[in-house]
Design an enzyme around this catalytic site. Structure first.
Site, PDB file in Angstrom:
ATOM      1  N   ASP A   1       0.821  -1.205   0.000  1.00 32.62           N
ATOM      2  CA  ASP A   1       0.000   0.000   0.000  1.00 32.62           C
ATOM      3  C   ASP A   1       0.858   1.258   0.000  1.00 32.62           C
ATOM      4  OD1 ASP A   1      -2.668   1.204   0.317  1.00 32.62           O
ATOM      5  OD2 ASP A   1      -1.872   1.911   2.243  1.00 32.62           O
TER       6      ASP A   1
ATOM      7  N   GLU B   1       1.613  -0.047  -4.861  1.00 31.20           N
ATOM      8  CA  GLU B   1       0.669   0.972  -5.310  1.00 31.20           C
ATOM      9  C   GLU B   1       1.381   2.317  -5.334  1.00 31.20           C
ATOM     10  OE1 GLU B   1      -3.508   3.030  -3.805  1.00 31.20           O
ATOM     11  OE2 GLU B   1      -1.883   2.571  -2.422  1.00 31.20           O
TER      12      GLU B   1
ATOM     13  N   ASP C   1     -10.325   1.637  -4.346  1.00 30.83           N
ATOM     14  CA  ASP C   1     -10.289   3.091  -4.164  1.00 30.83           C
ATOM     15  C   ASP C   1     -10.910   3.817  -5.356  1.00 30.83           C
ATOM     16  OD1 ASP C   1      -9.015   3.302  -1.686  1.00 30.83           O
ATOM     17  OD2 ASP C   1      -7.044   2.994  -2.597  1.00 30.83           O
TER      18      ASP C   1
ATOM     19  N   GLN D   1     -16.323   3.913  -3.229  1.00 30.66           N
ATOM     20  CA  GLN D   1     -15.595   5.171  -3.061  1.00 30.66           C
ATOM     21  C   GLN D   1     -15.601   5.972  -4.353  1.00 30.66           C
ATOM     22  OE1 GLN D   1     -12.213   5.436  -0.204  1.00 30.66           O
ATOM     23  NE2 GLN D   1     -11.704   3.483  -1.180  1.00 30.66           N
TER      24      GLN D   1
END
Lengths: 900, 533
Positions: free
Chosen positions: A679, A704, A787, A792
């Site tokens: 992440d 990411e 995301d 979201q």
């Protein structure tokens, strides 16, 4: 006068040459020699003779130079030696030493009305230093504690924007003679600024000064209901209660509020009043003192008499020994000893100096045998404070007739003088290097504290080297733009094709993202997912990405707290292990979602800031990066971007890295994870990721690295090389140990599909324009994740065009990742066909793509000469030739062929 | 009112810790003085002690010290020759100083130098271009950019080897001085010329060395002026920071004719460069003096062109013209000009730099292509020849010896197995040959790699450096830049340097424990003094 600037903290191995400048007792004419490096004159000055044994200590600098001197002193490097008329003096030198002292002063804040609608806020400080105010504003209606940048017209000249939330403005002396540093901010009350927040920073020491562990906050409005109430409660403006972090009436005893005037309320901003407040602060500063040493030979007794005197305040103990036989090994001389002398562990003597009558310092006399070669000593101020001569012992040589080195040594010194002078001229540069190497030395010495062995020190140096090299690389590379691509491609070629590397697995991987933003809600996601294992395997997925497994402050798992607690909203650790086992059984590897950039704290520090950790990894604030004032980390500055919602972990700390490596290995072992999805890797240096990958040896890893593409006037640029370069740079920093999500490809697909600009899908060199065009084996292509899509929707793929996206990524090189929501949707069967085609035709992450058409309304490509595809409404047919193309999958605005 | 300090001032921590650190050392010396003596006795510190550098340098020495502590314990590994004695230099980018006298990518260079210093590299090679320094007008020298670099190098605590380049470069594009080019436009005879009349603009012809073609001065006089100006501009650095100077001897600084001008990976035989006005007249004169006036009208008519295979025409074939009487006539003359050029340049250098405490070097090419052919055409077109099959390099080595110059030989990273077989190349045997010639003449050899990275390069360099016979004590690695610092390359380079320094990350040895012990004595004090501070 003989002056010898010393600085105890800098090790100076070359010093010995310089410090042993003395003259023989006999056979030489008295001479006077003064070498000074502080001026640019290259000549050797001869100055008047001084009275030997002068009791005046030659303090070099007044104490108000303080800290800045510490560094400047480093440029003066020459011993200034003075011999005198009196034949019996064999050595005389004046050393300057530095002591750390606590200086006290005040910070003040003044709000003043200049004109009706024109207010000024002044922040000042009375201590010397390089003060910076780090500030931002809150606007009317803001609720959180986040800062915003102030309007342009409020920023004083010299302000620097720090990312998008703060400004740094230096404090300056209003005039040369002024002892205060201050800055004045003109408040623009037209704007909707509700409050001004700041902290002070001393650039010299790197220390942050806050108020009660929080930001200083100056409220400027009262017409916001919240604030209005508080002001009302406090009667008018002024300091407001702790609840809102606002400056409070000093409650610390001894704090001194000098003045607090209240003027009439203005009508516009009811309750805004002038005020003036002071707060005491303290700072550690270095104080300069001197030690002067004179050695005389007493002709009558043939003894050496050494006098040491200093202006150091308080008790001073000389910790000393004598030298014989040419070595500088400390030995204990024969008695008698001076008064107040004690033996220290049979290794040294300790003599307390006598206070001078006038109270300014102390002195001592040491009478020693004539046949000794010298006296070594260090000074002890108290149990914890020692002073030495720039890293060396103080050394007082006594000359015997056999050695008469004055002339030669003096000659050496004179040779060196011009050189030293030059160095002075450019001390800024030098200082920078010193600071850097000093920082390195901190690392090294902090290691020593932990009694770690040499190996770690070396590793540390190597890391420093790597960082410097990376810096050099990034600058050099930016000036040679064509380099990157070639080098990457070359690197690619060198790698053996079949080898399994953690960035790519076998090269034939197809990823499934096994959750969305809502998956935590059922509380039994692991179990639900398990039931789909067979189906996912039969669809052709080879890797499954599971949600972050740790205890987390937010239910989705991305605010981890105790890394070793794997009971989360997705299920228990046993359910997790069971799920992993189940997927292994059906031949699917499992990736754990590792959040390494930040970690939520368990406890508050003494200032009330959450930065102390608990659980098995009970790190303290050294594990937190230092450059986010909200979390008051004591680590180093972040090696990447900061994520502002939680303390960012300082990966440059060895203990942190060691713990993370252990944790990753534990997760591999305990849970059975095969690899990682990492992440927010923008937050720390890719070199650390390499370290982690090397330690945990994942089968597959993907990071990411998500930042924004380039746009001009709202239009996406055709050339996104800079964007993909940043991702490639990160992969490079990991030495290719991890791949990265191909955000570039997703972004370009967005625009190409949405605006019917399919020409964007070929870069100027006729290759795919995303990361996949440059480094396909490390690109993990995707069109949506938890995301960007899900509930979201931060950056949702153009609706209805998802299948075109999948037709692209599932036929192209790179490792494709399919989002859970898409698999279990109306697209199920189309995706299944594409997956099966990819597996059937054995397309892999290094497949060769030939772009056949990239026009306004159609993009077409042939992959590995066995699969052809087109997306877009325009027409395309694969070339008729020797190959026999048959349609494999077809859908809205896309078509895929394969050779049969 | 409460104000609290957060975040500890780093510098201060360091300050106190260093205090302890030094004290720790002292106490260490009391307790186990034997061991702590060792700490100063490793190789490079002694030399550093003599030179009072700036603080940074002595501090970097300290860092290095920690690394080098390992040395004594790794010496035991059997090696044919210890590499510790080899000083490693790294070349700066060719365009380090721009033609506006600015230092390009200063920040990158500074960071790079620090990295190299920490790594244990001895020094830096700085290419200094005639076309930059004396760009505008004869005798008008502008050293500021290069001086700035020298200053950085010195501050970082590295040595400097200056390469005075009297040639131009294609990539990056650096020409000869503007005023020289202007003269060259009017007088094309200044430049090497091939038989088709193509001129080579990056270097002056050897035939004009002593001709007053540059506004009444000869190129040699101009070079001498350049060297003198360099010496005075850098006088503060000579012999301390600057330890060596390389004189440019021809194209790319190498002693050769520009017989290969196209940088192809696989090139042909090369071309003779004897068609400029001055060359032709020298040839004519020589032919007449040896009684063969007809041979003096031009170069060989049956030689192949640049990229043609040697066998495509008859000159280089077995029994071809090169072995004939004419061949010997022409090649002897052609190579004699190269040798006398070498002599002129090196004597300019050795007279200019004699006694300034620097070593003077010249660089040879490693013309390994076609080396397995009897005629060795690449070497012949570049000017390396000797009658009757004698050693082609001995005469050159003799010139170096006469002028007490070192010889730099590049291509130490090349190995035969990585050469395309059809090129009949043998870098290894050619290198061995030149080294032998140098040894015979007592010329000290320094090494360089080829500018393009090759597979197995580092291993091959180590082999060459370990070669007892050559006794190479200085190696310059080419060249700093983006590729150099790219993770793939830099990592390999770091491993190479560590191998040379015999510095390995082994922690099992005694030294580590001793150091840790002596330091831990200090650490109590250190921690305490931190609190006090």
């Amino acid at each position: 006068m003989s002056t010898f600037p010393i600085e105890p903290l800098l090790h100076h191995s070359s010093l010995r040459n310089n410090s042993k400048i003395y003259r023989g007792a006999r056979g030489l004419l008295p001479c006077s020699l003064n070498l000074s490096s502080q001026f640019t004159s290259k000549k050797l000055h001869s100055i008047g003779r001084s009275v030997v044994g002068s009791r005046t200590s030659l303090g070099l600098r007044s104490s108000n130079h303080r800290r800045s001197v510490a560094i400047r002193a480093s440029s003066s490097d020459t011993a200034v030696v003075e011999t005198s008329q009196s034949d019996d003096v064999v050595f005389k030198e004046n050393f300057s030493v530095q002591r750390i002292e606590k200086a006290e002063g005040k910070i003040y804040v003044r709000l003043k009305q200049v004109k009706e609608d024109n207010w000024e806020l002044t922040v000042g400080c009375s201590l010397p230093g390089k003060w910076i105010i780090h500030w931002g504003v809150s606007y009317v209606g803001d609720t959180g504690s986040e800062w915003d940048q102030p309007p342009e017209d409020m920023r004083p000249p010299g302000s620097i924007a720090i990312k998008d939330y703060a400004i740094e403005t230096p404090l300056e002396k209003s005039s040369e003679g002024d002892s205060f540093y201050e800055v004045t901010i003109n408040l623009n009350l037209e704007s909707s600024v509700a409050a001004l927040n700041f902290v002070l920073k001393d650039e010299e020491t790197g220390a942050w000064y806050q108020h009660k562990g929080r930001d200083f906050k100056v409220p400027l409005v009262d017409d916001v209901p919240d604030n209005g109430n508080l002001i009302g409660a406090k009667k008018g403006f002024g300091p407001i209660g702790q609840v809102t972090n606002i400056i409070v009436k000093p409650d610390e005893p001894g704090a001194d509020v000098q003045e607090k005037s209240s003027s009439d309320l203005t009508k516009e901003r009811k309750g805004l009043e002038e005020f003036y407040e002071e707060m005491p602060i303290s700072k550690h500063v270095a104080d300069d003192n001197s030690v002067s040493v004179t050695a005389r030979k007493c002709p009558a007794t043939s003894k050496n008499v050494v006098s040491i005197e200093t202006d150091l305040p308080g008790d001073v103990t000389v910790h000393w020994g004598v030298c014989k036989n040419g070595s500088k090994k400390w030995e204990i001389p024969a008695e008698p000893y001076p008064e107040e002398t004690s033996l220290f562990k049979n290794k040294a003597l300790r003599t307390r100096l006598q206070r001078k009558d006038d109270g300014n310092g102390s002195f001592g006399l040491f009478s020693l045998d004539g046949n000794l070669e010298g006296l070594c000593f260090v000074l002890k101020l108290n149990e914890n404070t020692w002073l030495n001569n720039r890293g060396e012992d103080f050394y007082v040589p006594f000359l015997t007739s056999s050695s008469l080195p004055v002339e030669t040594e003096a000659a050496q010194v004179s040779e060196k003088t011009p050189k030293t002078n030059q160095e002075v001229s450019d001390s800024a540069f030098t200082n920078e290097i010193i600071t850097e190497i000093r920082n390195l030395a901190i690392d090294i010495s902090s290691h020593k504290n932990q009694k770690t062995n040499v190996k770690e020190v070396q590793v540390n140096i190597l890391q420093e080297i790597e960082k410097l090299a990376a810096e050099a690389y990034s600058i050099f590379r930016s000036t040679t733009p064509t380099f990157s691509e070639e080098s990457v491609l070359e690197a690619e070629v060198e790698k053996p094709e079949i080898k399994i590397s953690s960035g790519t697995g076998s090269g034939f991987e197809i990823l499934c993202q096994g959750f969305n933003w809502e998956s935590h809600k059922s509380g039994r996601w692991y179990l639900e997912l398990q039931e789909k294992a067979d189906e996912l395997a039969s669809l052709g997925f080879t890797v499954l990405w599971l949600p972050p497994p740790t205890e987390s402050v937010s239910p989705e798992g991305y605010m981890p707290k105790d890394l070793y607690n794997l009971n989360s909203r997705y299920g228990t650790i046993d359910e997790l292990k069971d799920t992993v086992r189940k997927f292994h059984k059906v031949g699917i590897k499992v990736l754990g979602d590792a959040v390494l950039n930040h970690r939520c704290a368990h406890f508050k520090n003494q200032n009330g800031v959450w930065n102390l950790f608990g659980g098995r990894l009970n790190w303290d604030d050294r594990a937190v990066v230092a450059d986010d004032p909200h979390f008051q980390g004591r680590g180093n500055k972040s090696s990447g971007d900061n994520f502002h919602a939680a303390p960012n972990i300082d990966h440059s700390q060895d203990f942190v890295r060691k713990d993370i490596k252990e944790w990753l290995c534990w997760m591999r072992e305990e849970v059975g994870y095969d690899g990682w999805r990492l992440d927010f890797v923008r937050g720390f240096w890719g070199g650390y990721v390499k370290d982690y990958m090397d330690a945990s040896k994942p089968y597959f890893a993907v990071g990411e690295y998500w930042d924004s593409l380039s746009y001009t006037y709202g239009e996406m640029d055709y050339n996104q090389d800079a964007h993909r370069q940043r991702i490639v740079d990160w992969i490079n920093a990991t030495s290719g140990a991890a791949g990265a999500f191909d955000v570039t490809t997703k972004g370009i697909l967005h625009t190409a599909l949405q605006k019917c600009e399919y020409w964007r899908l070929s870069d100027p060199k006729g290759k795919p324009p995303g990361v996949v065009g440059w480094w396909p084996s490390r690109a993990v292509t995707f069109i949506e994740n938890h995301d960007t899509g899900s509930t979201q929707g931060h950056w949702r793929f153009p609706g209805g065009k998802e299948m075109q996206g999948y037709a692209y990524i599932l036929t192209h090189p790179g490792t494709p990742a399919v989002f859970f929501d898409h698999i279990f949707s109306d697209y199920h069967s189309e995706i299944a066909s594409l997956l099966s085609l990819r597996n059937r035709q054995k397309l892999h992450c290094r497949s060769v793509v030939n772009i056949d058409k990239s026009e306004r309304d159609v993009y077409a490509a042939i992959i590995d000469e066995k699969v052809a595809m087109k997306i877009g409404p325009g027409h395309y047919d694969p070339p008729n030739g020797s190959k026999n193309w048959s349609v494999a999958v077809e859908g809205r605005d896309y078509k895929v062929w394969e050779t049969s | 009112m409460e104000v609290s300090v957060i975040g500890n001032p780093q510098a201060r921590i360091c300050r106190s810790e260093l205090v302890y650190r030094e004290l720790g050392f002292r106490f260490g010396s009391e307790v186990i003085s034997g061991e702590s003596r060792n700490r100063v006795s490793f190789r490079s510190q002694i030399s550093k002690l003599k030179e009072i550098g700036i603080r940074c340098s002595s501090r970097s020495v300290k860092c290095e010290a920690i690394i080098s502590d390992q040395v004594p314990f790794l010496n035991s590994t059997p090696k044919s020759r210890s590499l510790e004695s080899v000083k490693l230099f790294v070349g700066l980018p060719l365009d380090t100083v721009s033609d506006c006298y600015n230092v390009n990518h200063m920040k990158a260079i500074t960071a790079g130098l620090k990295a190299l210093k920490l790594l244990g590299v001895e020094g830096i090679e700085l290419p200094i271009f005639w076309g930059v320094v004396e760009k505008e007008a004869a005798g008008k020298y502008e050293w500021s950019g290069y001086l700035a670099v020298a200053e950085i190098v010195k501050k970082v605590g590295l040595k400097l080897h200056a390469s005075l380049s009297f040639h131009g470069s294609k990539d990056p594009e650096i020409g000869l001085p503007d005023w020289v080019s202007k003269i060259g436009e009017a007088e094309p005879g200044l430049y090497f010329t091939d038989r088709y009349g193509n001129q080579y603009h990056d270097c002056l012809s050897f035939a004009v060395d002593d001709a007053p073609v540059l506004d009444g001065r000869t190129p040699m006089e101009v070079y001498r002026g350049f060297c003198e100006s360099f010496k005075s501009a850098f006088s503060d650095y000579m012999g301390n920071t600057i330890t060596g100077i390389t004189l440019g001897m021809g194209p790319d600084g190498e002693l050769r004719y520009p017989s290969h001008q196209h940088d192809d990976k696989f090139s042909g035989a090369g071309e003779f460069q004897c068609y400029d006005k001055y060359m032709l007249s020298a040839l004519k004169q020589y032919a007449e003096s040896t009684g063969n006036p007809l041979w003096g009208l031009g170069g060989p008519h049956d030689a192949p062109t640049y990229n043609q295979q040697p066998h495509s025409s008859s000159f280089f074939s077995d029994g071809g013209s090169w072995e004939s009487q004419y061949g010997d006539f022409f090649l002897s003359w052609y190579s004699s000009l190269l040798i006398s050029h070498a002599d002129r340049v090196l004597s300019v250098a050795s007279s200019a730099f004699n006694g300034s405490g620097v070593s003077v070097c010249g660089k040879l090419p490693l013309l390994h292509q076609w080396h397995k052919l009897r005629s060795q055409p690449s070497e012949l077109t570049a000017g390396f020849y000797s009658s009757n099959g004698q050693d082609r390099y001995e005469a050159i080595a003799e010139i170096f010896a006469k002028n007490s110059c070192r010889m730099i030989i590049p291509g130490m990273d090349l190995s035969d197995e990585h050469q395309p077989p059809e090129s009949l190349s043998s870098p290894e045997s050619l290198l061995a040959h030149i080294k032998t010639s140098c040894k015979k003449q007592g010329v000290v050899v320094s090494g360089q790699n080829s500018s393009v990275p090759v597979p197995g390069g580092f291993e091959r360099i180590v082999e060459n450096l370990e070669d007892e016979n050559a006794g190479i004590d200085l190696f310059t690695y080419q060249r700093m830049g983006a590729r150099f610092f790219s993770p793939e390359h830099f990592h390999a380079f770091a491993v190479f340097v560590r191998n040379m320094n015999q510095f390995e990350l082994s922690s099992q040895d005694q030294a580590g424990e001793n150091v840790a012990e002596s330091l831990s004595i200090g650490s109590g004090t250190g921690a305490a003094s931190l609190q006090a501070a």
